[in-house]
Structure formats: structure tokens, C-alpha cells
Design an enzyme around this catalytic site. Structure first.
Site, PDB file in Angstrom:
ATOM      1  N   LYS A  15      -9.422  -5.235  11.015  1.00  8.79           N
ATOM      2  CA  LYS A  15     -10.369  -4.616  10.370  1.00  8.79           C
ATOM      3  C   LYS A  15     -11.624  -4.498  11.120  1.00  8.79           C
ATOM      4  CE  LYS A  15      -8.453  -5.475   5.944  1.00  8.79           C
ATOM      5  NZ  LYS A  15      -8.754  -6.288   4.642  1.00  8.79           N
ATOM      6  N   SER A  35       0.802  -1.144   0.058  1.00  7.40           N
ATOM      7  CA  SER A  35      -0.049   0.029   0.090  1.00  7.40           C
ATOM      8  C   SER A  35       0.897   1.285   0.083  1.00  7.40           C
ATOM      9  CB  SER A  35      -1.018   0.028   1.135  1.00  7.40           C
ATOM     10  OG  SER A  35      -1.955  -0.818   0.979  1.00  7.40           O
ATOM     11  N   GLY A  50      -4.226 -11.977  -5.014  1.00  7.40           N
ATOM     12  CA  GLY A  50      -4.711 -10.873  -4.702  1.00  7.40           C
ATOM     13  C   GLY A  50      -4.361  -9.589  -5.131  1.00  7.40           C
ATOM     14  N   ASN A 103     -11.770  -1.140   6.470  1.00  2.99           N
ATOM     15  CA  ASN A 103     -10.276  -1.131   5.704  1.00  2.99           C
ATOM     16  C   ASN A 103      -9.871   0.182   5.435  1.00  2.99           C
ATOM     17  OD1 ASN A 103     -11.568  -0.664   3.051  1.00  2.99           O
ATOM     18  ND2 ASN A 103     -10.020  -1.572   2.158  1.00  2.99           N
ATOM     19  N   ALA A 158     -13.207 -16.991   7.617  1.00  2.80           N
ATOM     20  CA  ALA A 158     -14.262 -16.102   8.264  1.00  2.80           C
ATOM     21  C   ALA A 158     -13.889 -14.954   8.983  1.00  2.80           C
ATOM     22  CB  ALA A 158     -15.172 -17.086   9.268  1.00  2.80           C
ATOM     23  N   GLY A 159     -13.105 -14.217   8.610  1.00  8.09           N
ATOM     24  CA  GLY A 159     -12.397 -12.980   9.278  1.00  8.09           C
ATOM     25  C   GLY A 159     -13.159 -11.838   8.345  1.00  8.09           C
ATOM     26  N   GLY A 160     -12.405 -10.614   8.546  1.00  5.89           N
ATOM     27  CA  GLY A 160     -12.849  -9.350   8.292  1.00  5.89           C
ATOM     28  C   GLY A 160     -12.996  -9.516   6.557  1.00  5.89           C
ATOM     29  N   ASP A 180     -12.759  -3.316   0.359  1.00  2.00           N
ATOM     30  CA  ASP A 180     -12.213  -4.473  -0.018  1.00  2.00           C
ATOM     31  C   ASP A 180     -13.200  -5.136  -0.763  1.00  2.00           C
ATOM     32  OD1 ASP A 180     -10.056  -4.459   1.208  1.00  2.00           O
ATOM     33  OD2 ASP A 180     -10.586  -5.289   3.036  1.00  2.00           O
ATOM     34  N   THR A 183      -5.238  -3.499   7.762  1.00  2.00           N
ATOM     35  CA  THR A 183      -5.047  -4.816   7.229  1.00  2.00           C
ATOM     36  C   THR A 183      -4.895  -5.716   8.317  1.00  2.00           C
ATOM     37  OG1 THR A 183      -3.807  -6.359   5.586  1.00  2.00           O
ATOM     38  CG2 THR A 183      -2.697  -4.731   6.926  1.00  2.00           C
TER      39      THR A 183
END
Ligand code: NDP
Length: 263
Positions: free
Chosen positions: A63, A16, A228, A84, A121-123, A99, A59
């Protein structure tokens, strides 16, 4: 000169700073972007103000903490409780999520996606899951542990842990776990992944800059896959538009940001 930063743990891998600084430099916007290694998500708000930031990206794994740190949440982030991008406005922190739209942009080359399996199963999983449902895509979620699956059950997704997973046919499988980010781990046991990849059209990973063990498996099966990087670009362009208060043209931001991928 405005200052922006990315918060994460780990954060040294993050591209970033390169991406946003490339936009600021090429479009003559008076700002600079750095990275902050933050271990404790509850310190995000104070650290943001201490550093005198105008905005930030957040990140892994902060989040959800970022959502709590904000005074106001706008748009899609309200739906998922995951932030984010933060902008400071009149000494208040405003939270956004770029995102999900970034990911939809990234997979636009994958056609006829009607059934998706999300690993993790996160952010990031929450953002992608809710966005797919908005787009009328059927969503299943596989996570190593039970606790975070509740969110997805409430949305009406089919959910599994490694213990009760039964394979089915999917159009796309996406790894949103951090397995493979700083290690060589798979996001689920190999036999489960082999079953999934046997009956899927496309594979994607939120991790960028490397072929993760998960993508190596997809590669070995001859599947079409992507990492990604395009998601990173997609979410970054939208975040930069927010940072610069829409003073720059989206196409110009995208071109300048794309240049940083050649470095
Ligand atoms: P979170 O910490 O919110 O969630 C992590 C998830 O991964 C949890 O479901 C966790 O399971 C699971 N997990 C962690 N380690 C393992 C492991 N070794 N094996 C299996 N499952 C594991 O992270 P985020 O959602 O914020 O980020 C996830 C990944 O996505 C990161 O690698 C991040 O870099 C990447 N990302 C990339 C973006 C891009 O632009 N390309 C944008 C956003 C994220 P449990 O619930 O059991 O703890």
C-alpha cells in the site's frame, strides 16, 4: 469490458475478486476483476499498465508502494501516504484510501470508543490511526519493531515496541499486523496480549475469513470482537463507487457485494 485487479503478496486469500465481480454481474456493469500476485511493489505501476487495467486495489504489503506509484493522490490518502485503490484517469494513476472509512463503518456497532490501541504500524495501521485522530479518539500503537513508529510519533500518538510496552485501559484493541493471516502467530507475545485484553472492551482484527489466534484469545476472555469482514465490505463498497465513477447507487453496490459473502 473494463478490467480491475487486486495486487498483493500473498493474494490468493483475497475475497475482493468475488465481491467486485458480484457487483458487476448483478448490476450489469461491463467489467471483470482478477488477482495479481506481485512480489516486488516497485513493479506495480508497470504491471498495471501492461495488464491494461482501469483500476486496482492494493493489499499487504504494497500500500505504501502504491502511493509512490501514483501520479496524483486524492483525499484521505494524502494524509497517510497509503493507497489501497487506484483509478486510471487519462493515462494517469489516481490514488485513494478507502480502508479507514471502511473500518469506521465496520466498528459502528462498538460504542463510546475514545481510546484505541493499534497492533502493528504498517499501511493499515497508518490509515486507521490517522482516521481515529480525526475523530478525536486517543491512539496508542504497539509494533514489534521501532522503525515504522516514527510516523505515529509525529502524529502525536503514544508508541511502544514489545520491549517497552506498559499496559493501560483501552476501549478497543485492533490487530492490523499480518500475524495470523497465513500462519498461526500472535501479533505480540502472549503475556502482553493477555494484559491488554484484560482491560479492554472490544477487540477487532483486520484479517477476515478466520478466527485468528488473536481473536481466539479475545474470545477466551469473553470479549466482544469482530474480524475484518465488515471492514472489507466497507472499503470495497467505496472502492467500487470509484471504479464505476459513481454510476451505480451505493446501496445497490452494498447489496450486490454482500451477496458474495454468502458464497
Ligand atoms: P503491512 O505490511 O503494511 O504492515 C504489516 C505490519 O504487521 C507491520 O507493522 C509489521 O511489523 C507487522 N507484522 C508482520 N508480521 C508480524 C508478526 N508475525 N508479528 C507481529 N507483527 C507483524 O500490511 P498492511 O497494513 O497492508 O496489512 C496488514 C493486515 O491487514 C493484513 O493481514 C491484511 O490482510 C489486513 N487488511 C485487511 C483489510 C480488510 O478489508 N479487512 C484491509 C487492509 C488490510 P514490522 O513493522 O516490525 O515489520
Amino acid at each position: 469490458m473494463k478490467l480491475f485487479a487486486i495486487f498483493g503478496d500473498p493474494v490468493s486469500h483475497s475475497r475482493s475478486p468475488l465481491m467486485h465481480n458480484s457487483v458487476f454481474k448483478h448490476l450489469n456493469y461491463p467489467a471483470c476483476y482478477t488477482r495479481v500476485h506481485l512480489k516486488d511493489g516497485s513493479k506495480l505501476r508497470q504491471t498495471f499498465f501492461d495488464l491494461g487495467l482501469s483500476g486496482a486495489n492494493i493489499t499487504v504489503p504494497h500500500k505504501e508502494a502504491a502511493y509512490k506509484a501514483c501520479d496524483e493522490i486524492r483525499g484521505f490518502a494524502n494524509k497517510v501516504g497509503v493507497v489501497n485503490t487506484i483509478i486510471k484517469e487519462n493515462e494517469k494513476l489516481i490514488g485513494y484510501n478507502t480502508d479507514a472509512d471502511g473500518f469506521i463503518y465496520a466498528i459502528s456497532e462498538f460504542k463510546d470508543i475514545k481510546k484505541v490501541l493499534i497492533l502493528g504500524a504498517g499501511g493499515t495501521a497508518k490509515a486507521l490511526g490517522a482516521k481515529f485522530l480525526e475523530e478525536k479518539v486517543q491512539v496508542s500503537v504497539l509494533n514489534r519493531s521501532q522503525k515504522r513508529l516514527l510516523f505515529f510519533q509525529n502524529l502525536g500518538c503514544q508508541t511502544f515496541t514489545w520491549e517497552n510496552f506498559t499496559s493501560a485501559r483501552y476501549d478497543l484493541v485492533v490487530n492490523t499486523t499480518s500475524a495470523g493471516l497465513k500462519d498461526e502467530e500472535l501479533p505480540a507475545p502472549q503475556n502482553i496480549l493477555e494484559d491488554i485484553l484484560h482491560s479492554v472492551n472490544y477487540a477487532a482484527d483486520a484479517i477476515y475469513g478466520k478466527v485468528t489466534p488473536f481473536l481466539k484469545l479475545a474470545q477466551a476472555k469473553g470479549l466482544r470482537y469482530k474480524d475484518g469482514a465488515d471492514m472489507l465490505l466497507g472499503q470495497g463498497v467505496l472502492a467500487n463507487e470509484l471504479f464505476t465513477h459513481q454510476q451505480l447507487q451505493k446501496e445497490d453496490i452494498q447489496k450486490a457485494m454482500q451477496k458474495s459473502f454468502e458464497l
